[in-house]
Design a protein around this motif. Sequence first.
Motif, mmCIF file in Angstrom:
data_model
loop_
_atom_site.group_PDB
_atom_site.id
_atom_site.type_symbol
_atom_site.label_atom_id
_atom_site.label_comp_id
_atom_site.label_asym_id
_atom_site.label_seq_id
_atom_site.Cartn_x
_atom_site.Cartn_y
_atom_site.Cartn_z
ATOM 1 N N LEU A 81 0.839 -1.197 0.000
ATOM 2 C CA LEU A 81 0.000 0.000 0.000
ATOM 3 C C LEU A 81 0.877 1.250 0.000
ATOM 4 N N ALA A 82 1.920 1.254 0.833
ATOM 5 C CA ALA A 82 2.821 2.411 0.891
ATOM 6 C C ALA A 82 3.465 2.645 -0.468
ATOM 7 N N CYS A 83 3.872 1.568 -1.100
ATOM 8 C CA CYS A 83 4.518 1.690 -2.405
ATOM 9 C C CYS A 83 3.536 2.282 -3.420
ATOM 10 N N ALA A 84 2.284 1.778 -3.400
ATOM 11 C CA ALA A 84 1.286 2.275 -4.340
ATOM 12 C C ALA A 84 1.000 3.752 -4.085
ATOM 13 N N ILE A 85 0.894 4.137 -2.796
ATOM 14 C CA ILE A 85 0.637 5.542 -2.468
ATOM 15 C C ILE A 85 1.792 6.409 -2.947
ATOM 16 N N TYR A 86 3.002 5.923 -2.728
ATOM 17 C CA TYR A 86 4.157 6.705 -3.186
ATOM 18 C C TYR A 86 4.096 6.898 -4.697
ATOM 19 N N LEU A 87 3.883 5.781 -5.421
ATOM 20 C CA LEU A 87 3.920 5.852 -6.884
ATOM 21 C C LEU A 87 2.806 6.744 -7.419
ATOM 22 N N ASN A 88 1.638 6.673 -6.788
ATOM 23 C CA ASN A 88 0.502 7.378 -7.359
ATOM 24 C C ASN A 88 0.327 8.800 -6.819
ATOM 25 N N GLU A 89 0.678 9.021 -5.551
ATOM 26 C CA GLU A 89 0.376 10.314 -4.937
ATOM 27 C C GLU A 89 1.598 11.219 -4.802
ATOM 28 N N TYR A 90 2.748 10.639 -4.462
ATOM 29 C CA TYR A 90 3.899 11.476 -4.185
ATOM 30 C C TYR A 90 4.873 11.565 -5.341
ATOM 31 N N SER A 91 4.951 10.464 -6.139
ATOM 32 C CA SER A 91 6.099 10.330 -7.019
ATOM 33 C C SER A 91 6.195 11.445 -8.040
ATOM 34 N N PRO A 92 7.329 12.079 -8.071
ATOM 35 C CA PRO A 92 7.596 12.939 -9.210
ATOM 36 C C PRO A 92 7.999 11.991 -10.333
ATOM 37 N N LYS A 93 7.461 12.209 -11.536
ATOM 38 C CA LYS A 93 7.821 11.286 -12.618
ATOM 39 C C LYS A 93 9.313 11.336 -12.848
ATOM 40 N N GLY A 94 9.911 10.193 -13.062
ATOM 41 C CA GLY A 94 11.346 10.234 -13.302
ATOM 42 C C GLY A 94 11.982 8.879 -13.269
ATOM 43 N N VAL A 95 13.300 8.916 -13.195
ATOM 44 C CA VAL A 95 14.077 7.684 -13.283
ATOM 45 C C VAL A 95 13.726 6.736 -12.146
ATOM 46 N N ILE A 96 13.632 7.283 -10.921
ATOM 47 C CA ILE A 96 13.406 6.427 -9.753
ATOM 48 C C ILE A 96 12.101 5.657 -9.891
ATOM 49 N N VAL A 97 11.046 6.378 -10.301
ATOM 50 C CA VAL A 97 9.748 5.729 -10.448
ATOM 51 C C VAL A 97 9.820 4.623 -11.486
ATOM 52 N N ASN A 98 10.521 4.907 -12.589
ATOM 53 C CA ASN A 98 10.643 3.874 -13.620
ATOM 54 C C ASN A 98 11.380 2.656 -13.099
ATOM 55 N N ILE A 99 12.415 2.893 -12.306
ATOM 56 C CA ILE A 99 13.166 1.762 -11.744
ATOM 57 C C ILE A 99 12.255 0.945 -10.836
ATOM 58 N N ILE A 100 11.474 1.629 -9.995
ATOM 59 C CA ILE A 100 10.577 0.902 -9.092
ATOM 60 C C ILE A 100 9.538 0.121 -9.886
ATOM 61 N N ARG A 101 8.955 0.757 -10.915
ATOM 62 C CA ARG A 101 7.973 0.054 -11.758
ATOM 63 C C ARG A 101 8.578 -1.198 -12.362
ATOM 64 N N MET A 102 9.800 -1.031 -12.891
ATOM 65 C CA MET A 102 10.457 -2.155 -13.536
ATOM 66 C C MET A 102 10.697 -3.288 -12.535
ATOM 67 N N SER A 103 11.102 -2.906 -11.327
ATOM 68 C CA SER A 103 11.386 -3.953 -10.348
ATOM 69 C C SER A 103 10.101 -4.669 -9.933
ATOM 70 N N ILE A 104 8.986 -3.945 -9.872
ATOM 71 C CA ILE A 104 7.714 -4.598 -9.546
ATOM 72 C C ILE A 104 7.352 -5.609 -10.633
ATOM 73 N N ASN A 105 7.462 -5.181 -11.907
ATOM 74 C CA ASN A 105 7.138 -6.080 -13.011
ATOM 75 C C ASN A 105 8.019 -7.319 -13.005
ATOM 76 N N ASN A 106 9.296 -7.114 -12.754
ATOM 77 C CA ASN A 106 10.205 -8.253 -12.789
ATOM 78 C C ASN A 106 9.994 -9.175 -11.595
ATOM 79 N N LEU A 107 9.705 -8.587 -10.442
ATOM 80 C CA LEU A 107 9.449 -9.405 -9.255
ATOM 81 C C LEU A 107 8.219 -10.284 -9.494
ATOM 82 N N ALA A 108 7.226 -9.714 -10.202
ATOM 83 C CA ALA A 108 6.007 -10.472 -10.476
ATOM 84 C C ALA A 108 6.294 -11.676 -11.367
ATOM 85 N N GLY A 109 7.372 -11.605 -12.152
ATOM 86 C CA GLY A 109 7.649 -12.706 -13.073
ATOM 87 C C GLY A 109 8.610 -13.751 -12.544
ATOM 88 N N VAL A 110 9.115 -13.557 -11.331
ATOM 89 C CA VAL A 110 10.064 -14.526 -10.778
ATOM 90 C C VAL A 110 9.334 -15.834 -10.468
#
Lengths: 280, 294
Positions: A81-110
């Motif tokens: 929930l904290a991660c989702a709130i960060y990504l949706n409410e706080y995150s300034p668009k940028g490299v960090i957000v993309n890295i986190i998104r990518m890691s979520i997608n990859n974690l889902a595929g392990v």
Amino acid sequence: MKNKITQFAGFAMITACMIMTLLFLASIIYMIFSKGLPAISWEFITAVPRNGMTAGGVAPAIIGTFYLTAGAILFALPLGLACAIYLNEYSPKGVIVNIIRMSINNLAGVPSVVFGLFGLSVFVKFFGFGVSILSGSLTLGILILPAIISASQESLMAVPHSLREASLALGATQWQTIRKAVLPAAIPGIMTGVILSIGRAAGETAPILFTAATFYKRGFPNSLLSEVMALPYHIYALMTEGTKPDLQTPIAYGCALLLLVIVLLVSAAAIFLRNKYREA
Amino acid sequence: MYSFKERAIKILFTAMAFASLFFLLGIIFVLFRESLPIISEINIFKFLFGKHWYPTYDPAEFGILPLILASLWVTAGAMVVGVPLGLGTALYINELASPKQKHILKPLAEILAGIPSIVYGFFGMLVVAPMVQKIFNLPTGLSAFTASVVLGIMAIPTIASISEDALSFVPKSFKEASYALGANRWQTLIKVTIPAAASGISTSIILGMSRVVGETMTVLMVSGGAAVIPTSFFNPVRPMTSTIAAEMGEAAVGSTHYHALFAIGLALFLITLVFNAAAEAISRKYRIKLGMDR
């Protein structure tokens, strides 16, 4: 004329695929129900196993699955929930957000067995939790984390912007806005994600193979650090271990039925909840 | 006063948001660390391309080629079963189903995607394997063929639901333009809708493959478990996942065998990473192509 024939043949083929799929899935469910139902009794659900796993009930496995699933949700929900709130409410668009998104997608595929290896190396060995409810819950928690994040993020995204703007315009801070305006509106969606994850965590076997599960344990687990019986692992163990397959198979059918009913009920509830919420 | 609280909360959430990155890196680190001893002990080529997996012999041999090939065979077989059925189901839901049928079929696919793999494995072991044994007159029904069939069935919901999403994203104007040119529904479906959704459909297939390669309990129960280089679909095989699951219990912690199993996990992780990256790249391209980049 020729066009009409190819169209008819094509549509017939598609329909046949559809029917085949339904038949496969219906036969799985029918088989589990028809052979599992005779095994189910009050004793089966409430008693402990007897005679070396060939008689009695599977209550410890049901309780074990409950503990493991509850532990996984308790671990993954706040983080997700904290991660989702960060990504949706706080995150300034940028490299960090993309890295986190990518890691979520990859974690889902392990693959799930790799989570098991991770849990074995880190929780069981390195932290010394041993083969236990704690190790298994943490491992399952990491496994369901991506699903919880995506579901939470999706429902936060569905909250209209005007709601946030109205709250901010009244002088509320960002946290007040999130807590009082955004989260209440997003809760049904988040709940759906959580319920679906319950189904997933309850049915997973490979991650708990080396981190939590045991074929036989005397009585019920009494601490976070004790190993547990679990329904999915119990099915596997009944089919591959022990010496009396003719007595063990009916029990395995019963376990499969219980697991299937739990998972189907849970996911049906989640989907029903979501559809109702979408219409509203 | 509250600005301090606001900032503290923001920092807390930011930190927690890194959890998945932290766990992913943790998994990579652990897999590498636990695999290193095997790579230093025996040559990496000997490990990857060795033809014999005899972990408990003396002297032991750790060649995972039979396991990799078994995984690839089973995955390829599963796709032969799963892709036509999954795609056909998606096309039916998209093109032929009435709104009422859609209303039932879509949630049904989702529910069925949630059936635990242990249940599929159980079904494969008790129903599919005996059937295969009887039909093809084999010494055992536990084989690459059986595993392919069961895994193929398991991949149907993944392929069907992602393909259906892709098909329904195709703008209506594409179809209408095709109808206006005199094409019938089937021609429009084959020549317009499917090509427009091609990247989404490929994504669904790759994700289905990724799921199948990493699937553990089903192959553990139905593939038969013989660690030899597969020569026929009707022989027992031992894919990578089931090797890890079956042998980790008996491998002594810190032994070469233990580290070899982690190295298999690493190889498996890298394979699924490539699949997922490919799916991600294709689906990004596809969003841009249809003007839906967000």
